[in-house]
Enzyme design. Sequence first.
Site, PDB file in Angstrom:
ATOM      1  N   GLU A 199       0.857  -1.192   0.000  1.00 32.24           N
ATOM      2  CA  GLU A 199       0.000   0.000   0.000  1.00 32.24           C
ATOM      3  C   GLU A 199       0.892   1.240   0.000  1.00 32.24           C
ATOM      4  OE1 GLU A 199      -1.613   3.344   1.155  1.00 32.24           O
ATOM      5  OE2 GLU A 199      -0.816   2.266   2.904  1.00 32.24           O
ATOM      6  N   SER A 200       0.568   2.206  -0.853  1.00 31.84           N
ATOM      7  CA  SER A 200       1.502   3.292  -1.165  1.00 31.84           C
ATOM      8  C   SER A 200       1.788   4.222   0.008  1.00 31.84           C
ATOM      9  CB  SER A 200       0.988   4.099  -2.359  1.00 31.84           C
ATOM     10  OG  SER A 200      -0.289   4.639  -2.088  1.00 31.84           O
ATOM     11  N   LYS A 201       0.778   4.543   0.818  1.00 29.86           N
ATOM     12  CA  LYS A 201       1.060   5.439   1.941  1.00 29.86           C
ATOM     13  C   LYS A 201       1.940   4.747   2.971  1.00 29.86           C
ATOM     14  CE  LYS A 201      -0.852   8.606   5.345  1.00 29.86           C
ATOM     15  NZ  LYS A 201      -2.061   9.233   5.929  1.00 29.86           N
TER      16      LYS A 201
ATOM     17  N   CYS B 294      -7.830   6.685  -6.936  1.00 29.99           N
ATOM     18  CA  CYS B 294      -7.476   5.804  -5.827  1.00 29.99           C
ATOM     19  C   CYS B 294      -8.748   5.225  -5.227  1.00 29.99           C
ATOM     20  CB  CYS B 294      -6.696   6.580  -4.769  1.00 29.99           C
ATOM     21  SG  CYS B 294      -6.407   5.638  -3.252  1.00 29.99           S
TER      22      CYS B 294
ATOM     23  N   ASP C  49      -5.272   9.541 -10.117  1.00 28.01           N
ATOM     24  CA  ASP C  49      -4.007   8.932 -10.523  1.00 28.01           C
ATOM     25  C   ASP C  49      -3.843   9.177 -12.023  1.00 28.01           C
ATOM     26  OD1 ASP C  49      -3.386   7.827  -7.976  1.00 28.01           O
ATOM     27  OD2 ASP C  49      -4.720   6.141  -8.365  1.00 28.01           O
TER      28      ASP C  49
ATOM     29  N   HIS D 158      -3.250   1.191  -9.394  1.00 29.57           N
ATOM     30  CA  HIS D 158      -2.529   1.277 -10.666  1.00 29.57           C
ATOM     31  C   HIS D 158      -2.346  -0.110 -11.299  1.00 29.57           C
ATOM     32  CE1 HIS D 158      -1.310   4.676  -8.167  1.00 29.57           C
ATOM     33  NE2 HIS D 158      -0.797   5.307  -9.209  1.00 29.57           N
ATOM     34  N   GLU D 159      -1.888  -1.060 -10.473  1.00 33.86           N
ATOM     35  CA  GLU D 159      -1.562  -2.385 -10.989  1.00 33.86           C
ATOM     36  C   GLU D 159      -2.775  -3.061 -11.620  1.00 33.86           C
ATOM     37  OE1 GLU D 159       0.984  -1.617  -7.257  1.00 33.86           O
ATOM     38  OE2 GLU D 159      -1.077  -1.258  -7.910  1.00 33.86           O
TER      39      GLU D 159
ATOM     40  N   ARG E 280       2.781  10.516  -6.539  1.00 32.21           N
ATOM     41  CA  ARG E 280       2.054  11.115  -5.411  1.00 32.21           C
ATOM     42  C   ARG E 280       2.808  10.736  -4.149  1.00 32.21           C
ATOM     43  NH1 ARG E 280      -2.918   9.726  -3.814  1.00 32.21           N
ATOM     44  NH2 ARG E 280      -3.402   8.002  -5.204  1.00 32.21           N
ATOM     45  N   GLY E 281       2.958  11.694  -3.246  1.00 23.50           N
ATOM     46  CA  GLY E 281       3.665  11.404  -2.006  1.00 23.50           C
ATOM     47  C   GLY E 281       5.109  11.004  -2.219  1.00 23.50           C
TER      48      GLY E 281
END
Length: 276
Positions: A84-86, A184, A191, A223-224, A252-253
Amino acid sequence: MHPAAEHSPLGKSSEYIATYTPSLLFPIPRLAKWAELGVSGDALPWQGVDYWNCFELSWLLPSGKPVVAIGEFAIPCDSPNIIESKSFKLYLNSLNQTKFESVAQLQACLAKDLSAAAGKVVAVKVSTLADVEAQGVTTLPGQCIDALDVTIDNYEQPQPELLRCSTERVVEETVHSHLLKSNCPVTGQPDWGSVVVEYKGRALDHASLLTYLISFRQHADFHEQCVERIYLDLKKLLQPEYLTVYARYVRRGGLDINPYRSTRAISPENLRLVRQ
């Protein structure tokens, strides 16, 4: 929304921890999304990788002096989990006040933690700013289809029925678009991405491809999974001898995510586009 994502830090207020905390990494199983697409984890119809690039990587030398660099992480597309990106960002931030003896020690630490979270070996490369600056930015290969005149008024869900191809003509070509956008699934934030399609198969109608890609505009997914959906829809339509779908998303981030899915076991170049 992916059930596991509900328990992730994404979309929630988070404490920023500045000392090494690998437990911040939050894995999300790919299996549920694969099931939505009718795909079995035991027989994936693609090969590939997810390139993550980190532009906010910093740590301390033993002297206490900080270092900044750019990190590149290659996560196999068949790993049991995405990260998870965050949580990825929070983990990287936890290195900010952590001392490492060398870049090699840092890379080994990153590879160990990210591989544990992904469930498969993650390749790590840490580059100096000068090295990345020297690489510059690149352009996508093939013909850009964005100037085509299309009409669309439904952006809520991907619409594979929009896709058209010739049943009589086989071509080998590469096309790309910068008009890919999705949201998202947790926060609803946009995105933005660029996508390249390379294939040999039934001749794809370019206007229909552009309209199809635009139909993702309000679609909520990671995204994936967006790239995997595009790959499967095109594979079903074109019955290709080979097919590659490669998306380069805007960061992002401090992180950008770049999924690559292909019938062929070829490692793509991880080169930045102008929006990255």
